[in-house]
Design a protein around this motif. Structure first.
Motif, PDB file in Angstrom:
ATOM      1  N   GLY A 100       1.359  -1.015   0.155  1.00 22.27           N
ATOM      2  CA  GLY A 100       0.108   0.071   0.037  1.00 22.27           C
ATOM      3  C   GLY A 100       0.586   1.112  -0.004  1.00 22.27           C
ATOM      4  O   GLY A 100       0.462   2.082   1.262  1.00 22.27           O
ATOM      5  N   ILE A 101       1.341   1.214  -1.521  1.00 26.94           N
ATOM      6  CA  ILE A 101       2.659   2.343  -1.446  1.00 26.94           C
ATOM      7  C   ILE A 101       1.720   3.369  -2.465  1.00 26.94           C
ATOM      8  O   ILE A 101       2.493   2.506  -3.612  1.00 26.94           O
ATOM      9  N   ILE A 102       2.854   4.176  -2.393  1.00 28.08           N
ATOM     10  CA  ILE A 102       2.086   5.253  -3.664  1.00 28.08           C
ATOM     11  C   ILE A 102       3.088   6.267  -3.623  1.00 28.08           C
ATOM     12  O   ILE A 102       3.687   7.389  -2.498  1.00 28.08           O
ATOM     13  N   GLN A 103       4.211   6.466  -5.087  1.00 27.24           N
ATOM     14  CA  GLN A 103       5.326   7.715  -4.580  1.00 27.24           C
ATOM     15  C   GLN A 103       4.637   8.807  -5.458  1.00 27.24           C
ATOM     16  O   GLN A 103       4.004   8.324  -6.449  1.00 27.24           O
ATOM     17  N   THR A 104       4.898  10.261  -4.717  1.00 27.96           N
ATOM     18  CA  THR A 104       4.134  11.364  -5.561  1.00 27.96           C
ATOM     19  C   THR A 104       5.138  12.173  -5.139  1.00 27.96           C
ATOM     20  O   THR A 104       6.254  12.784  -4.594  1.00 27.96           O
ATOM     21  N   LEU A 105       5.064  13.694  -6.076  1.00 26.86           N
ATOM     22  CA  LEU A 105       5.293  14.776  -5.891  1.00 26.86           C
ATOM     23  C   LEU A 105       4.840  16.048  -5.287  1.00 26.86           C
ATOM     24  O   LEU A 105       3.594  16.558  -6.017  1.00 26.86           O
ATOM     25  N   ALA A 106       5.287  16.264  -4.117  1.00 20.71           N
ATOM     26  CA  ALA A 106       3.981  17.570  -3.457  1.00 20.71           C
ATOM     27  C   ALA A 106       4.437  18.479  -4.109  1.00 20.71           C
ATOM     28  O   ALA A 106       5.371  18.720  -4.270  1.00 20.71           O
TER      29      ALA A 106
ATOM     30  N   PHE B 150       9.078  18.246  -3.993  1.00 19.95           N
ATOM     31  CA  PHE B 150       9.879  17.270  -3.313  1.00 19.95           C
ATOM     32  C   PHE B 150       8.729  15.946  -3.411  1.00 19.95           C
ATOM     33  O   PHE B 150       7.807  15.544  -3.387  1.00 19.95           O
ATOM     34  N   ARG B 151       9.886  15.140  -2.698  1.00 18.82           N
ATOM     35  CA  ARG B 151       9.736  13.111  -2.920  1.00 18.82           C
ATOM     36  C   ARG B 151       8.489  12.811  -1.948  1.00 18.82           C
ATOM     37  O   ARG B 151       8.410  14.411  -0.775  1.00 18.82           O
ATOM     38  N   ALA B 152       7.114  12.770  -1.599  1.00 22.25           N
ATOM     39  CA  ALA B 152       6.269  12.756  -0.437  1.00 22.25           C
ATOM     40  C   ALA B 152       5.715  11.101  -1.194  1.00 22.25           C
ATOM     41  O   ALA B 152       4.240  11.388  -1.437  1.00 22.25           O
ATOM     42  N   GLY B 153       6.233  10.381  -0.751  1.00 27.30           N
ATOM     43  CA  GLY B 153       5.499   8.944  -1.065  1.00 27.30           C
ATOM     44  C   GLY B 153       4.571   9.094   0.379  1.00 27.30           C
ATOM     45  O   GLY B 153       5.325   9.390   1.602  1.00 27.30           O
ATOM     46  N   TRP B 154       3.815   7.928   0.144  1.00 32.52           N
ATOM     47  CA  TRP B 154       2.900   7.886   1.320  1.00 32.52           C
ATOM     48  C   TRP B 154       2.275   5.553   0.855  1.00 32.52           C
ATOM     49  O   TRP B 154       2.684   5.014   0.600  1.00 32.52           O
ATOM     50  N   GLN B 155       3.119   5.299   3.057  1.00 33.09           N
ATOM     51  CA  GLN B 155       2.927   4.021   3.066  1.00 33.09           C
ATOM     52  C   GLN B 155       1.592   4.120   4.065  1.00 33.09           C
ATOM     53  O   GLN B 155       1.422   4.916   4.713  1.00 33.09           O
ATOM     54  N   MET B 156       0.834   2.965   3.476  1.00 31.66           N
ATOM     55  CA  MET B 156      -0.528   3.642   3.966  1.00 31.66           C
ATOM     56  C   MET B 156      -0.437   3.001   6.144  1.00 31.66           C
ATOM     57  O   MET B 156       0.191   2.294   5.908  1.00 31.66           O
ATOM     58  N   ASP B 157      -0.920   3.952   6.700  1.00 29.76           N
ATOM     59  CA  ASP B 157      -1.549   3.740   8.147  1.00 29.76           C
ATOM     60  C   ASP B 157      -2.726   2.725   8.441  1.00 29.76           C
ATOM     61  O   ASP B 157      -1.707   1.290   8.504  1.00 29.76           O
TER      62      ASP B 157
END
Length: 542
Positions: free
Chosen positions: A291-297, A439-446
């Motif tokens: 459950g991980i997505i990589q984004t640019l914030a 900037f890098r803003a990957g999100w790993q679900m809680d």
């Protein structure tokens, strides 16, 4: 949710999504030594390991080892299952009665009681304690008194929390929140012993929890040593003697140490080694959905990125990124181009909607140029992407993203990379609002809910809304979704909110990320949970 109307609806959908691949790896390597210690790669956490102040991956790994909460997410399916909760009951999805199981203690011998949870949640919510995860308590009645948007707090405790017995307490929310019980496996909701409050400085130096491991020692920049707690009362007892988490500032070095026999476990195989990993490790390599997505914030506190037309510039940048080429050449089947802002592991029934991003995530240099020009051009004529250079192969993909943007815009100076040495320093720069570009803003679900991919990241003043984006339409849709007790209607509202994120390009989705791990021949039963974290307590050492 369990004991309420919709127990674990998203987690059940997620279990189906994961069923085809599972999360497992590594068979029984023969005899094992339950007292043997394994070594694993790690990075220093940003903050002291207070549950309500840890919202990043490295600190979260430790909290998962030393704490257990009311709920625990199944290591294979992600389903929110009762852990310390004997029951969580509600008749209206707004007022909850929690009963804590008997027989649980902290590792210092203190009993885990209802007060342990209520005190911990009040501490986490309090403005004066400046906790990064305070926002997670925002739906509890009285939060606005202990954590006002402006001025000093006017209460020490939230009125919505009441201890009604040694093992019972009630929670009153400000509105219906049908999936509230399923959020309670997140570490911010962990209980705390009295020792935390009686000698806080001593606790921070050597945290005391109620999980299967104890913190033995920690030297920042070197390692944290965790050891099995022999008297742990849970069913998920550690199958090894402990874990030495060794700090690496370069995951290529960690991989080299693994191959050389100087390290047992790497849970982030570097991109540069993906072409070699199968030959190097054979069946001691694991690549599974997470459950991980990589984004640019973007820094919306910088007016250059928050003025009329900026959404076109951000969308233009998204269309200048050739996701397929980058994932094919750098990540070799461990990443998939993102077409929404959640994760496929949720499944369609859990809120994942392939293609929701539409054309905005499709590579088209001509459209990219046109959108950026219509939006007023890149601020200062160029864009700089900031990232942490110590883990995650970020340097390779950021350089590739910049090359893609430069090629699409026919300008070799349009995009440059700005590495920050360590993850902790990178997070501090973000927290201090020092970003001037994406900037890098990957999100790993809680926890496995579509809500968790949207609200913490994009809701006004949310705990992980690092760019400080704010949109009233989005906020209103999320509020309505949280109050909705009909699963399909709730998901529809969340997806409408996600559409607002898309239309404003609040962040650029890049790719969905698989979890990866490689291990030495000393280990067996190595698995990654749906959050891409090793299930340390189940690893066996021979």
């Amino acid at each position: 949710m369990r004991g309420a109307m919709h127990a674990g609806w998203a987690a059940c959908a997620m279990a189906v999504a994961l069923a085809a691949t599972g999360c497992g790896g590594g068979g029984d390597g023969g005899g094992s030594d339950s007292g043997a210690v394994l070594s694993a790669s790690w990075g220093d956490p940003q903050n002291p390991l207070e549950p309500s102040n840890t919202n990043e991956v490295q600190g979260g790994k430790v909290l998962d080892m030393i704490f257990r909460g009311l709920k625990r997410y199944d290591p294979e399916t992600g389903e929110a299952k009762d852990m310390l909760a004997e029951s969580i009951e509600t008749s209206d999805s707004q007022n909850f009665t929690v009963t804590v199981k008997d027989g649980w203690t902290f590792s210092n011998g203190e009993k885990v009681t209802a007060q342990s949870f209520v005190d911990a949640w009040n501490y986490g919510a309090s403005l004066r304690n400046n906790q990064r995860n305070a926002y997670f308590f925002g739906y509890i009645e009285g939060y606005d008194q202990v954590h006002p948007e402006e001025g000093d707090q006017t209460a020490d405790t939230m009125s919505g929390l009441k201890v009604t017995g040694e093992r019972t307490f009630t929670v009153k929310l400000t509105q219906k929140f049908s999936t509230f019980p399923d959020t309670l496996g997140y570490n911010a909701f962990a209980p705390l012993p009295r020792a935390f409050f009686d000698d806080h400085d001593a606790w921070v130096k050597k945290p005391v929890g109620n999980g299967p491991y104890l913190v033995d020692s920690y030297t920042r920049g070197s390692q944290m040593a965790l050891r099995k707690w022999d008297d742990y009362p849970g069913d998920d007892k550690a199958q090894n003697g402990g874990v030495d988490l060794k700090v690496y500032t370069d995951n290529n070095t960690a991989y080299t140490d693994l191959i050389a026999g100087n390290l047992d476990l790497v849970d982030d195989v570097p991109a540069a080694q993906l072409k070699n990993v199968q030959n190097d490790l054979g069946d001691r390599y694991l690549n599974s959905p997470a459950g991980i997505i990589q984004t640019l914030a973007f820094p919306f506190y910088d007016e250059n990125w928050n003025k009329p037309g900026s959404e076109k510039v951000r969308t233009g940048l998204s269309r200048a990124i050739d996701r397929k080429q980058i994932t094919d050449t750098i990540f070799q089947k461990t990443r998939t181009p993102a077409t929404d802002w959640t994760s496929p592991v949720l499944g369609e029934d859990g809120g994942y909607q392939a293609g929701l991003c539409g054309d905005a995530c499709e590579y088209d240099p001509d459209a990219a140029k046109k959108l950026i020009e219509e939006g007023g051009g890149l601020p200062g004529g160029k864009v700089t992407i900031t990232f942490n250079a110590d883990t995650g192969s970020h340097r390779e993909w950021v350089n590739a993203v910049c090359n893609s943007i430069n090629n699409a815009l026919d300008d070799e100076r349009a995009c440059t990379a700005n590495p920050v040495g360590t993850f902790a320093d990178f997070r501090n720069e973000i927290t201090d609002r020092n970003m001037t570009g994406p900037f890098r803003a990957g999100w790993q679900m809680d926890y496995p809910l579509i809500q968790n991919f949207l609200q913490p990241l994009y809701y006004t003043d949310a705990s992980s809304n690092d760019g400080k984006w704010s949109n009233q339409e989005f906020d209103d849709l999320v509020d309505r979704a949280n109050q909705e007790t009909d699963t399909a209607k709730a998901i529809d509202l969340f997806q409408q909110a996600e559409g607002v994120v898309r239309d404003n390009m609040a962040a650029i989705p890049l790719w969905y990320q698989n979890g990866s791990a490689g291990w030495s021949d000393r280990l067996s039963d190595v698995k990654l949970n749906p959050f891409s974290v090793p299930v340390y307590d189940q690893i066996k050492v021979s």
